[in-house]
Design an enzyme around this catalytic site. Sequence first.
Site, PDB file in Angstrom:
ATOM      1  CB  THR A 297      -1.057   0.106   1.601  1.00  0.00           C
ATOM      2  OG1 THR A 297       0.064  -0.145   2.156  1.00  0.00           O
ATOM      3  CG2 THR A 297      -1.751  -0.785   1.525  1.00  0.00           C
ATOM      4  CG  PHE A 423      -5.395   6.158   5.229  1.00  0.00           C
ATOM      5  CD1 PHE A 423      -4.769   4.861   4.946  1.00  0.00           C
ATOM      6  CD2 PHE A 423      -5.258   7.113   5.488  1.00  0.00           C
ATOM      7  CE1 PHE A 423      -2.970   5.462   4.774  1.00  0.00           C
ATOM      8  CE2 PHE A 423      -3.953   7.705   4.176  1.00  0.00           C
ATOM      9  CZ  PHE A 423      -2.789   6.690   4.424  1.00  0.00           C
ATOM     10  CB  CYS A 430      -5.412   2.585   7.874  1.00  0.00           C
ATOM     11  SG  CYS A 430      -4.210   2.002   7.496  1.00  0.00           S
TER      12      CYS A 430
END
Length: 480
Positions: A297, A423, A430
């Site tokens: 990512t 996110f 996240c």
Amino acid sequence: MSPRSVRHNGPTDMVTPNVAPTDAAPLSSLPAIPSLPIVRGLPWLLSPEGILNRLLALSEEFREVGAFRAPMPDDREPIFVCSIAWATEICDETRFEKVLDGPLVNIRDFAGDGLFTAHSDERNWHLAHRILSPGFSMTSLERYFPAMVSALEALIAHWRAARAPVDVVRDMTRLTLDTISLAGFAHRFDSFASPELHPFLQSLGRALQESVDVLQRPSLFAPLFRARRAQYRRDIDTMFSLVDEVIRERKSQPQDRWPQDFLSLMLSQPDPKTGELLGDENIRYQILTFLVAGHETTSGLLSFALHQLARDRALFARVRAEVDEHFGDRTPTMREVLGLDLVKRTLEETLRLWPTVAAVTRAPKEDTVIAGRYAIRKGQPLGLLVNAVHRDPAAWPEPDRFDPDRFLPEPSKSRPNGAYKPFGIGRRACTGRHFAMIEAMLALATIVREFDFDDPGPLVQAPTVSAKPKGFRLTIRRRA
Ligand code: MNH
């Protein structure tokens, strides 16, 4: 008909109705992409740039409605959400929660009940969430900052010595892998020391790819893919043995000599609520989770950002001026990195146009009605196309234009909640976002300070699970 109570919600004029599902249109009335027997929607979903970029392209047609159905060859029929109005509704955690669908179900084969692939009601999610969240506080991040600097030094040395165009995606992947494994479990992959990807990484890459590829195979064809399945199981074994060895190694050391990393935290911190420790198997899954969630990512983010900067001279000059002004030739402190406002907004805009996690899945906790109209059953997976929502002109004027100033405080204030979700959402968002941003800000700033780039030509994307540029070679020179 029962009376409808409609209320207006936020700046988009979004409508959240309060009606009984029987009052609403059935899900089958939601538009769908075309479908054939056996292969179902597959012919309309395939693209050299991957299914998520194909879904992004299809989204244009469905933006007015806000969502569409996509019959999959494996008989699932996910709904894909592509408008800010739908996204904002789905971000409401009183009505929707994360569910595992598509690739995440398969990634659970090796990330188990780690944070990323745990079910929302799973006990270990709550336990690990409480134990690990403090590990991502600003104070903890200060402790990992030296690992970020150290991994970056290897990249800079490698690029200084480069005599040919560099393979950006490969080198960003080496950088973020070295960073997360050093900060996570004091393991030095030293990826820049060898031209080959570490066998562990090859296994991880193949297993991740298989976890999406398998979704595009009609079950009828499964026997043709026995070799791929066998490889998948071997790859998982390879990953488990490396991680288990790291855990065994740590436990064999006296505790007062343990480094301050995530592994020590997991092995020694009891849950503040129940006093319990994480089990060894769960720790293995958490480590694999950090590796799965936390390196491709960030490397994709850095690769897209470098591609943009290499094409956009004006922005490059502005970014370099900011870096020069903030820390010149010195290695910056974490605080100084956090002060790089334009670098931060450049990365935010990069994640808008190329969110490396291009979709997340949510489902209603109870039968519900969405967009004032569609009856959706409890548990029905809704794939939120983050990449499509990020280009919805409802809140993003000229959506395809790269402009970091969209993230200045003023314009950011007036955007609806669902407009920007690189996110993820709410409590399942996240855990590593600050870690990732600091790591990426440090790397981008340092690279721009050190090197000049040639224009690499137009961006092409790879058909991988997490988004990345394809075939991106960059000609770099030491700064003139
Ligand atoms: Mn990360 C979850 C994007 C870097 C660890 N991450 C998520 C989700 C998105 C996401 C989106 C939510 C997925 C879902 O709803 O199903 N993560 C990113 C991006 C970057 C990133 C775009 C970099 C850029 N992530 C990192 C890093 C780490 C990390 C770095 C670890 C150090 N991420 C996680 C974990 C979760 C997660 C752990 C699962 C959180 C939870 O569900 O409790």
